[in-house]
Motif scaffolding. Sequence first.
Motif, PDB file in Angstrom:
ATOM      1  N   ALA A 194      -9.765   5.121  -4.746  1.00 55.44           N
ATOM      2  CA  ALA A 194      -8.367   4.716  -4.912  1.00 55.44           C
ATOM      3  C   ALA A 194      -7.385   5.737  -4.375  1.00 55.44           C
ATOM      4  N   ASP A 195      -7.896   6.885  -3.883  1.00 53.72           N
ATOM      5  CA  ASP A 195      -7.009   7.950  -3.425  1.00 53.72           C
ATOM      6  C   ASP A 195      -6.872   7.987  -1.908  1.00 53.72           C
ATOM      7  N   LEU A 196      -7.218   6.903  -1.244  1.00 54.26           N
ATOM      8  CA  LEU A 196      -7.067   6.849   0.206  1.00 54.26           C
ATOM      9  C   LEU A 196      -5.598   6.907   0.593  1.00 54.26           C
ATOM     10  N   THR A 200       0.811  -1.216   0.000  1.00 52.69           N
ATOM     11  CA  THR A 200       0.000   0.000   0.000  1.00 52.69           C
ATOM     12  C   THR A 200       0.845   1.267   0.000  1.00 52.69           C
ATOM     13  N   ALA A 201       2.041   1.195   0.577  1.00 53.12           N
ATOM     14  CA  ALA A 201       2.862   2.395   0.723  1.00 53.12           C
ATOM     15  C   ALA A 201       3.518   2.777  -0.605  1.00 53.12           C
ATOM     16  N   PRO A 202       3.824   4.051  -0.792  1.00 52.76           N
ATOM     17  CA  PRO A 202       4.502   4.483  -2.018  1.00 52.76           C
ATOM     18  C   PRO A 202       5.958   4.050  -2.017  1.00 52.76           C
ATOM     19  N   ILE A 215     -11.591  -2.327  -0.887  1.00 51.67           N
ATOM     20  CA  ILE A 215     -11.594  -0.988  -0.274  1.00 51.67           C
ATOM     21  C   ILE A 215     -11.409   0.088  -1.342  1.00 51.67           C
ATOM     22  N   ARG A 216     -10.472  -0.135  -2.257  1.00 52.89           N
ATOM     23  CA  ARG A 216     -10.243   0.855  -3.315  1.00 52.89           C
ATOM     24  C   ARG A 216     -11.457   0.981  -4.232  1.00 52.89           C
ATOM     25  N   LYS A 217     -12.167  -0.133  -4.442  1.00 56.18           N
ATOM     26  CA  LYS A 217     -13.327  -0.121  -5.320  1.00 56.18           C
ATOM     27  C   LYS A 217     -14.470   0.694  -4.725  1.00 56.18           C
ATOM     28  N   PHE A 218     -14.730   0.534  -3.440  1.00 59.20           N
ATOM     29  CA  PHE A 218     -15.916   1.131  -2.832  1.00 59.20           C
ATOM     30  C   PHE A 218     -15.637   2.400  -2.025  1.00 59.20           C
TER      31      PHE A 218
END
Length: 334
Positions: A299-301, A56-58, A293-296
Amino acid sequence: MEIQIDPEAGEVPAKAGDAAARPAAGRRVAKASLGNPTASAYLRIFSAASIVWFHTAPDGLIGRLGAVGLALFVCLSFLHAPGPKDFRATVRRSARSLLAPWVFWWVFYAAIAAWVARGVPPLLGPETNVWLLLRGPAMHLWYLPFIFLATIVVLAVRAAAVPLPIQIKTAAAIGFAAFGILLLVQRPELPPPLSQMTNALPGVALGLAYLWVMRTSDRRTRGKYFSAIAVLVSLACIPVWLFGNKDVALGYTGASLAIMLMNARLPRKRFLMRLSVLSLGIYLIHPFALMFIRKFLGADLSEFVLAPMAFTMSAVIAWGMRKTPLLKHLLSSP
């Protein structure tokens, strides 16, 4: 008196002719052979959380810290491995706990990929090869067949090494691990999942070394072994950091330092002990949780929100599956 424990050989060293010492030695063997389940639980939770963070991290040093989780996960897979006395039974048990779940999760993630692609997923397209099929429709599934094959190799090595003193076996395993890390400096480009498997090979040797270290009942001696392993691994990782894969270097350095907790006395928390049992399930489920989670939720969390949410969701699903008789075997550790 320091007692070296080697259940594989079935020997408990004690002073010759000291009948009174044998029962005491037996009690110390039983205690030491259990290892440190509390510290192991802490490390399993940390490794699962680190892997979720890594995905998840950049990019950058903060994101790379998650690489520690995979190296630690591989080492812990062999830290409490059963002995080679019943080779066939151990292989059958490993097949049930690793290959059967691999098939289930392969189909599960293939179905999701087909739904996303609205048709045949790319994995089953014209460029499919045996390595892509082994990896499966989700990148992280390579771990299950890899650990199964590594378990067979480790069993054979332990059976062949039974006559050797623990000190010699441990030193050899540490040497192989350090040499394997150094070889990764000039590792050729390999297709997935061979690249991941190659990076994980030193972790198998490290796990075997730690397994033998934990057979030593003296806590101070174990501490010296852990410190020596951390120093050697860190030195071997320097050229890998400079000229090779920084994730691999940081992963093994961090894992060798983190696993020193196996020699620490930590508070035993019932919640953490139960959560640690879900670590493999969290590893297997977290790509689905991230996708959901990204779908609902978008994606910018922030990764500081996404990672804890994915970890929690994966843990809840894994807990529910373990409570379901037909599904609990799909998340069992080998």
